[in-house]
Write an enzyme that holds these catalytic residues in place. Structure first.
Site, short mmCIF file in Angstrom:
data_model
loop_
_atom_site.label_atom_id
_atom_site.label_comp_id
_atom_site.label_asym_id
_atom_site.label_seq_id
_atom_site.Cartn_x
_atom_site.Cartn_y
_atom_site.Cartn_z
N ARG A 94 33.09 40.12 45.48
CA ARG A 94 32.81 40.67 43.95
C ARG A 94 31.62 39.41 43.54
O ARG A 94 30.59 39.75 42.44
CB ARG A 94 33.69 40.76 44.23
CG ARG A 94 34.10 41.98 44.14
CD ARG A 94 36.18 41.92 43.30
NE ARG A 94 35.86 41.96 42.39
CZ ARG A 94 36.48 41.72 41.62
NH1 ARG A 94 38.26 41.36 41.89
NH2 ARG A 94 36.63 41.35 40.35
N ASP A 135 32.70 38.25 36.03
CA ASP A 135 31.89 38.70 36.44
C ASP A 135 30.74 37.79 36.05
O ASP A 135 29.79 37.89 36.93
CB ASP A 135 31.19 40.48 36.25
CG ASP A 135 30.38 40.66 35.48
OD1 ASP A 135 31.03 39.82 34.50
OD2 ASP A 135 31.76 41.83 34.93
N GLU A 190 35.49 57.80 28.75
CA GLU A 190 37.39 59.29 28.37
C GLU A 190 37.87 57.99 27.26
O GLU A 190 38.35 57.19 27.33
CB GLU A 190 37.92 59.05 29.89
CG GLU A 190 37.69 57.85 30.70
CD GLU A 190 38.49 58.43 32.55
OE1 GLU A 190 37.55 59.47 32.38
OE2 GLU A 190 38.77 57.05 32.57
N TYR A 245 36.62 37.79 47.28
CA TYR A 245 35.71 37.80 46.10
C TYR A 245 34.14 37.05 46.00
O TYR A 245 33.99 36.51 45.29
CB TYR A 245 37.08 36.66 45.57
CG TYR A 245 37.72 36.87 44.96
CD1 TYR A 245 37.63 37.02 43.79
CD2 TYR A 245 39.40 37.27 45.24
CE1 TYR A 245 38.91 37.87 42.99
CE2 TYR A 245 40.52 37.67 44.37
CZ TYR A 245 40.47 38.37 43.65
OH TYR A 245 40.61 38.80 42.96
N HIS A 280 40.67 36.86 32.59
CA HIS A 280 41.79 36.71 33.69
C HIS A 280 40.89 35.53 34.49
O HIS A 280 40.45 36.01 36.06
CB HIS A 280 41.55 37.80 34.45
CG HIS A 280 42.25 39.51 33.36
ND1 HIS A 280 42.15 40.25 33.93
CD2 HIS A 280 43.38 38.70 33.15
CE1 HIS A 280 42.99 41.07 32.97
NE2 HIS A 280 43.93 40.04 32.48
P1 OAD Z 1 39.85 49.56 34.07
O1 OAD Z 1 39.06 49.88 36.24
O2 OAD Z 1 41.02 49.79 34.50
O3 OAD Z 1 38.93 50.04 33.31
C1 OAD Z 1 37.62 50.70 33.19
C2 OAD Z 1 37.21 51.44 31.88
O4 OAD Z 1 35.74 51.13 31.86
C3 OAD Z 1 37.46 52.48 31.97
O5 OAD Z 1 38.77 53.17 31.31
C4 OAD Z 1 36.15 53.59 31.99
O6 OAD Z 1 36.78 54.52 31.88
C5 OAD Z 1 35.78 52.77 31.43
N1 OAD Z 1 33.86 52.88 32.01
C6 OAD Z 1 33.63 53.01 33.00
N2 OAD Z 1 32.47 53.17 32.50
C7 OAD Z 1 31.89 52.80 31.38
C8 OAD Z 1 30.77 52.57 30.66
N3 OAD Z 1 29.40 52.83 31.38
N4 OAD Z 1 30.85 52.52 29.67
C9 OAD Z 1 31.98 52.73 28.59
N5 OAD Z 1 33.54 52.52 29.70
C10 OAD Z 1 33.01 52.85 31.05
O7 OAD Z 1 38.67 47.61 34.56
P2 OAD Z 1 39.76 46.89 33.60
O8 OAD Z 1 40.40 47.83 32.11
O9 OAD Z 1 39.24 45.56 32.94
O10 OAD Z 1 42.23 42.04 36.74
O11 OAD Z 1 41.23 45.84 34.15
C11 OAD Z 1 41.43 44.87 33.72
C12 OAD Z 1 42.43 44.06 34.71
O12 OAD Z 1 42.18 45.26 36.13
C13 OAD Z 1 40.62 43.78 35.33
O13 OAD Z 1 40.32 42.64 35.18
C14 OAD Z 1 41.10 43.50 37.16
C15 OAD Z 1 41.93 44.57 37.51
O14 OAD Z 1 42.70 44.50 38.05
C16 OAD Z 1 41.99 41.29 37.53
O15 OAD Z 1 41.45 41.21 38.58
C17 OAD Z 1 43.05 40.41 37.32
#
Ligand code: OAD
Length: 237
Positions: A64, A98, A208, A61, A113
């Protein structure tokens, strides 16, 4: 975008992708380059991992948090923050820890979160702002108990009332805008089917398509480009 032009009440749900253009790693993507393809969440983001090796979890952490501290908010964070003034009623619900939304000026925000800039005492559960550097890792509270990152780990409950407030606002909003999330993690992901069930238009901005895209207004592209375009479109009317 007609839906947003008419909207008085808007809720935005964000995930790691909104910070991707600020240089912050996402967790999952279809190319297999997200953090969870390189690291095992069970060893880093669970209460069991913290009990087994608090030093390892703290270092993860701290790494990050340092990445986030040296990053800057991007145009997507800035548009979302400006929408607090554009719409009569506005709420940002974020899965991100973040701090970039807050640094872009967002105030009406629910952090589902937790926050990488805070620590929590493992005994009293009191939350404190994190100092820039700790004297030792893992750090200790004045009461003698260990501090933990103020992050919701896998298997833990979300902050009390967070989901309830989000559901309540979504049930009454005119549009839900979902930005940069894979919608792979529950209960946060439930907000989208809930809105769809209520018949609320869902605008999804992502590089996507995802599981819900056939039922949303899916705008494929980078959040830092699509959101400013969308915002300019609202200005022109
Ligand atoms: P993910 O990493 O699962 O998803 C990120 C999403 O952003 C994906 O669908 C990508 O396609 C999209 N993406 C990437 N670059 C992008 C851009 N420039 N513009 C738009 N979209 C883009 O992240 P989260 O959905 O936030 O939890 O994940 C949910 C949780 O899983 C997080 O809060 C974290 C993780 O484990 C904890 O740490 C508790």
């Amino acid at each position: 975008m007609k839906v947003l032009l008419k909207a008085q009440s808007v809720v935005v749900l964000t995930g790691a992708g909104v910070s991707a253009e600020s240089g912050i790693d996402t967790f999952r993507d279809s190319k297999g380059s997200g953090l969870w393809s390189r690291y095992n969440p069970q060893e880093l983001a669970t209460p069991q991992a913290f009990s087994a090796d608090p030093e390892l979890v703290w270092k993860w952490y701290e790494w990050r948090r340092d990445r986030a501290r040296t990053a800057s908010p991007n145009p997507a964070h800035r548009v979302i923050s400006s929408w607090e003034n554009r719409f009569k009623s506005f709420l940002l619900v974020s899965q991100n820890v973040d701090g970039l939304h807050q640094r872009a000026g967002s105030k009406k925000i629910i952090c589902l979160h937790g926050s990488a800039t805070e620590v929590r005492c493992t005994r009293s559960t009191k939350v404190f702002l994190k100092p820039d550097a700790f004297e030792q890792i893992p750090p200790y509270c004045l009461c003698g108990s260990m501090f933990r990152p103020n992050i919701v780990w896998f298997g833990e409950s979300l902050p009390p009332g967070a989901m309830e407030s989000a559901y309540e606002r979504i049930s009454n909003c005119d549009a839900l805008v979902v930005v940069g999330t894979s919608l792979a993690v529950y209960p946060a992901a439930n907000l989208v089917p809930t809105a769809l069930q209520y018949g609320i238009p869902v605008i999804e901005i992502n590089v996507e398509a995802g599981d819900f895209s056939s039922r949303t207004i899916s705008l494929l592209g980078k959040a830092g480009e699509v959101l400013p375009d969308l915002d300019r479109g609202l200005d022109e009317h």
